[in-house]
Enzyme design. Structure first.
Site, PDB file in Angstrom:
ATOM      1  N   GLU A 242      17.220  27.515  36.402  1.00  0.00           N
ATOM      2  CA  GLU A 242      17.804  27.444  37.746  1.00  0.00           C
ATOM      3  C   GLU A 242      19.323  27.601  37.720  1.00  0.00           C
ATOM      4  O   GLU A 242      19.989  27.243  36.734  1.00  0.00           O
ATOM      5  CB  GLU A 242      17.479  26.097  38.394  1.00  0.00           C
ATOM      6  CG  GLU A 242      16.019  25.902  38.705  1.00  0.00           C
ATOM      7  CD  GLU A 242      15.783  24.585  39.415  1.00  0.00           C
ATOM      8  OE1 GLU A 242      15.678  24.601  40.647  1.00  0.00           O
ATOM      9  OE2 GLU A 242      15.700  23.548  38.742  1.00  0.00           O
TER      10      GLU A 242
ATOM     11  N   HIS B 107      13.896  28.253  41.001  1.00  0.00           N
ATOM     12  CA  HIS B 107      14.317  27.234  41.954  1.00  0.00           C
ATOM     13  C   HIS B 107      13.269  27.120  43.063  1.00  0.00           C
ATOM     14  O   HIS B 107      12.665  28.102  43.467  1.00  0.00           O
ATOM     15  CB  HIS B 107      15.662  27.634  42.558  1.00  0.00           C
ATOM     16  CG  HIS B 107      16.282  26.569  43.404  1.00  0.00           C
ATOM     17  ND1 HIS B 107      16.538  25.300  42.937  1.00  0.00           N
ATOM     18  CD2 HIS B 107      16.687  26.578  44.702  1.00  0.00           C
ATOM     19  CE1 HIS B 107      17.089  24.580  43.904  1.00  0.00           C
ATOM     20  NE2 HIS B 107      17.190  25.325  44.980  1.00  0.00           N
TER      21      HIS B 107
ATOM     22  N   SER C  57      16.911  20.482  46.299  1.00  0.00           N
ATOM     23  CA  SER C  57      18.019  21.422  46.434  1.00  0.00           C
ATOM     24  C   SER C  57      19.157  20.799  47.251  1.00  0.00           C
ATOM     25  O   SER C  57      19.676  19.747  46.887  1.00  0.00           O
ATOM     26  CB  SER C  57      17.507  22.728  47.050  1.00  0.00           C
ATOM     27  OG  SER C  57      18.468  23.740  46.933  1.00  0.00           O
TER      28      SER C  57
END
Length: 329
Positions: free
Chosen positions: A242, A272, A147
């Protein structure tokens, strides 16, 4: 189709985040909730943990047994640049280190809004240079992150390429956040899915907090907007469900056009941060196994290149001439 385990995880996360649509919690409350949720995570069996201070920054050595001590994975955790810590990602880092058969160094870089850009990047550079001072060679280091940590990984590569130091052997982005602008088209794409829509709204605000006085289009803030030439091999993993999916595909395509070796692995329908749930979600274990295969390929390519160099040097040596006098016939 996602596994039953993932479907149950998604239902749980959707229920857990439902209150966010009615009342937005404070950042402090979100940080605390994430830390409490991490209490249920455990280091994989056979992995040794050593906590220490890396020039004033909290850090952890993660050492599986057995592992190659000559090689190291520098891991940068995710959390939108405002959340996450060593605690929240310890289990994931341990699982990666164990599968890859190498040591891992995880750092607790400074987070926004208290410490906006370039604080996190400065801390990542500090850790990388510290590894070099410990005797690790650049081609024995792989940098990875998920991320925001994945975006930070890519920003670190750009900073090193542009003069901050030698580049590592490779880099890994697990659903990396490459564009903090988060175009409106992306939000529209996930508007029908409550969980992803809430994530999109949240990280749009976090992006501004991290960038601070810098524009969101600054290449070291949004790596997809940088020139991507002369980077080491990259592994990028993402899911088509996502929020960040479109940006990862854009980054991969742009990097390939710049001549960068990119391995792009896409998964279907996963939320995610699915990597964090590797203990219960089989797709996460598959993804981590693919990361391990990528790292093994990097080391194998290095060893093959070294063999070629040794062979070339051996063939280039002049033949020894026998200067001893010969007997007359």
């Amino acid at each position: 189709m996602p596994s039953p385990q993932h479907l149950l995880l998604k239902q749980f996360l959707t229920a857990a985040t439902a209150p966010l649509s009615r009342r937005r919690p404070t950042l402090a409350a979100m940080r605390l909730s994430l830390e409490m949720a991490s209490l249920g995570q455990f280091m994989p069996w056979g992995v040794h943990l050593e906590c220490f201070q890396l020039e004033g920054m909290a850090a952890e050595w993660v050492r599986p047994a057995p592992a190659d001590p000559r090689r190291v994975l520098l891991y940068l955790h995710g959390g939108g640049y405002v959340l996450g810590s060593l605690n929240t990602h310890r289990s994931l880092v341990g699982a990666l280190a164990q599968r890859c058969g190498m040591y891992a160094l995880a750092i607790d870089y400074r987070k926004a809004p208290e410490h906006p850009f370039p604080a996190a990047l400065d801390d990542a550079l500090l850790a990388y240079r510290w590894l070099l001072r410990q005797g690790y060679r650049p081609h024995d280091i792989i940098v990875a992150g998920d991320s925001a940590g994945g975006g930070l990984t890519l920003a670190l590569l750009l900073a090193l390429r542009d003069g901050a130091g030698p580049l590592p052997a490779a880099a890994i982005g697990l659903s990396p956040w490459t564009d903090l602008v988060l175009p409106t088209a992306t939000i529209r794409r996930v508007a029908h899915e409550e969980l992803q829509f809430l994530e999109a709204l949240a990280i749009r605000g976090w992006g501004g907090q991290y960038a601070g006085s810098a524009p969101l289009t600054e290449p070291l803030v949004s790596p997809v907007r940088a020139a991507l030439h002369d980077l080491p091999p990259l592994l990028l993993q993402t899911s088509d469900a996502e929020v960040l999916y479109d940006d990862v595909l854009t980054f991969a395509a742009k990097a390939r056009l710049a001549g960068v070796p990119v391995t792009l692995q896409t998964f279907a329908g996963l939320v995610h941060w699915w990597h964090l749930f590797w203990r219960v979600v089989p797709e996460a274990r598959t993804a981590l196994d693919q990361v391990a295969a990528f790292t093994q390929g990097i080391w194998a390519a290095q060893e093959a290149a070294a063999r070629v160099v040794r062979a070339a040097r051996a063939s280039a040596k002049p033949a020894k001439t026998d200067l001893r006098p010969r007997a007359r016939l």
